[in-house]
Design a protein around this motif. Structure first.
Motif: not given
Length: 321
Positions: A146, A185-186, A206-208, A210-213, A216
């Motif tokens: 991040n 950015n995705n 759907a995955h930036t 930030a959203s990938l924090a 996985h």
């Protein structure tokens, strides 16, 4: 109750328990062939890595060559790309109901500003290249890191890479990445061959970063066929070993069956946004013949409770006879 009767009951119960355990663990054990498993262990075993620090240059990943097995999947040890060192250190990544062990491949923030690391390992004989049809799977755990206190719009590249012929941008064959330097950015899957390049953003973009924090589980499916286009699929965060239960987050075809992969990497980091960001980490690497080979989930507690209830019912039923 006679000893003979008790012995028969115990034997029957043991067989029933074994059968129930077999059902509960089927997804984790019904494997066709696991080619290699690398937990990046640093416990001091004969096939372990030396824990290192890429900031100080101590025991970096490049040059280390542990015997990961169970097959001779690699042609040699890890290769460092230029001065972009990485190291194996820190705690193993964790994903729900997924086995884990060892440490993880990491980068350090250096010079109070930057993290940069890229390493790869050569696959013996390579994959694809218009030869006999083959489908092969790879899984790994990844934390893309991040930006912390740094500018969230200037994170650089974080990506897992596969190459053809060497390491570096000019050799990229498959790339799963985000990269603010390139305006990506995705999370994107890109496939490059002599015939050209194709890409798809995972889940439609759907995955930036930030959203990938967080951590996985990623499963890659590589389908090579000399008579058809080669196909690369990505499964994001599956929670079982049954491939049919999951829809790929992205699928990209390579025309003319000319996708060839000679090396794969860990997680490449190239961030020059300041000293407040957290680099990504890469862990629990598997290559195998099936989706189930590379997703050895541990039964969740609900499944174990059901197993206990089944055994209890079996005992009660036998006592009533």
């Amino acid at each position: 109750m006679s000893r003979l009767y008790f012995s028969k009951e115990l034997r029957s119960l043991s067989l029933a328990v074994a059968a129930l355990l077999g059902v509960a663990h089927y997804a984790a054990t019904a494997n066709a062939a696991l080619f290699v498993y690398d937990p990046f262990a640093t416990d001091g075993g004969p096939a372990d890595y030396l824990a290192g620090n890429d900031d100080t240059g101590v025991n970096v990943l490049g040059g280390q060559n542990p015997a990961t097995g169970p097959t001779a999947f690699y042609a040699g040890g890890w290769i460092q790309s230029g001065g972009d060192a990485q190291a194996v250190n820190g705690n193993t990544l964790e994903y729900p109901f997924f086995p884990r062990g060892g440490s993880a491949v990491t980068d350090s923030v250096q010079f109070s500003c930057c993290s940069f690391g890229r390493s790869g390992r050569e696959i013996a004989g390579g994959l694809g290249g218009g030869r006999d049809p083959q489908t092969i799977y790879q899984s790994f755990l990844v934390d893309f890191g991040n930006q912390g206190a740094d500018d969230p719009a200037n994170f650089g590249k974080r990506g897992v890479e596969w190459w053809n012929g060497g390491l570096g941008d000019s050799f990229l064959a498959v790339d799963l990445f985000v990269n603010s330097f390139a305006g990506v950015n995705n999370l994107r899957l890109a496939v490059t061959t002599p015939s050209g390049s194709n890409f798809s953003e995972l889940d439609g973009g759907a995955h930036t970063l930030a959203s990938l924090a967080g951590v996985h589980l990623i499963v890659m499916k590589f389908e090579f066929d000399p008579a058809l286009p080669d196909v690369v699929s990505v499964f994001l965060d599956p929670t079982s070993s049954v491939e049919g239960d999951w829809t790929p987050a992205a699928v990209v075809s390579a025309p003319n069956s000319d996708l060839y992969i000679t090396h794969h990497g860990g997680l490449a980091n190239f961030t020059f946004s300041g000293g407040g960001h957290v680099p990504g980490r890469f862990d629990e690497l598997r290559w195998g013949e099936t989706f189930a080979d590379v997703t050895p989930f541990i039964p969740e507690p609900a499944g174990l409770t059901l197993l206990g209830l089944s055994i209890g019912s079996l005992l009660i039923g036998r006592r009533r006879k």
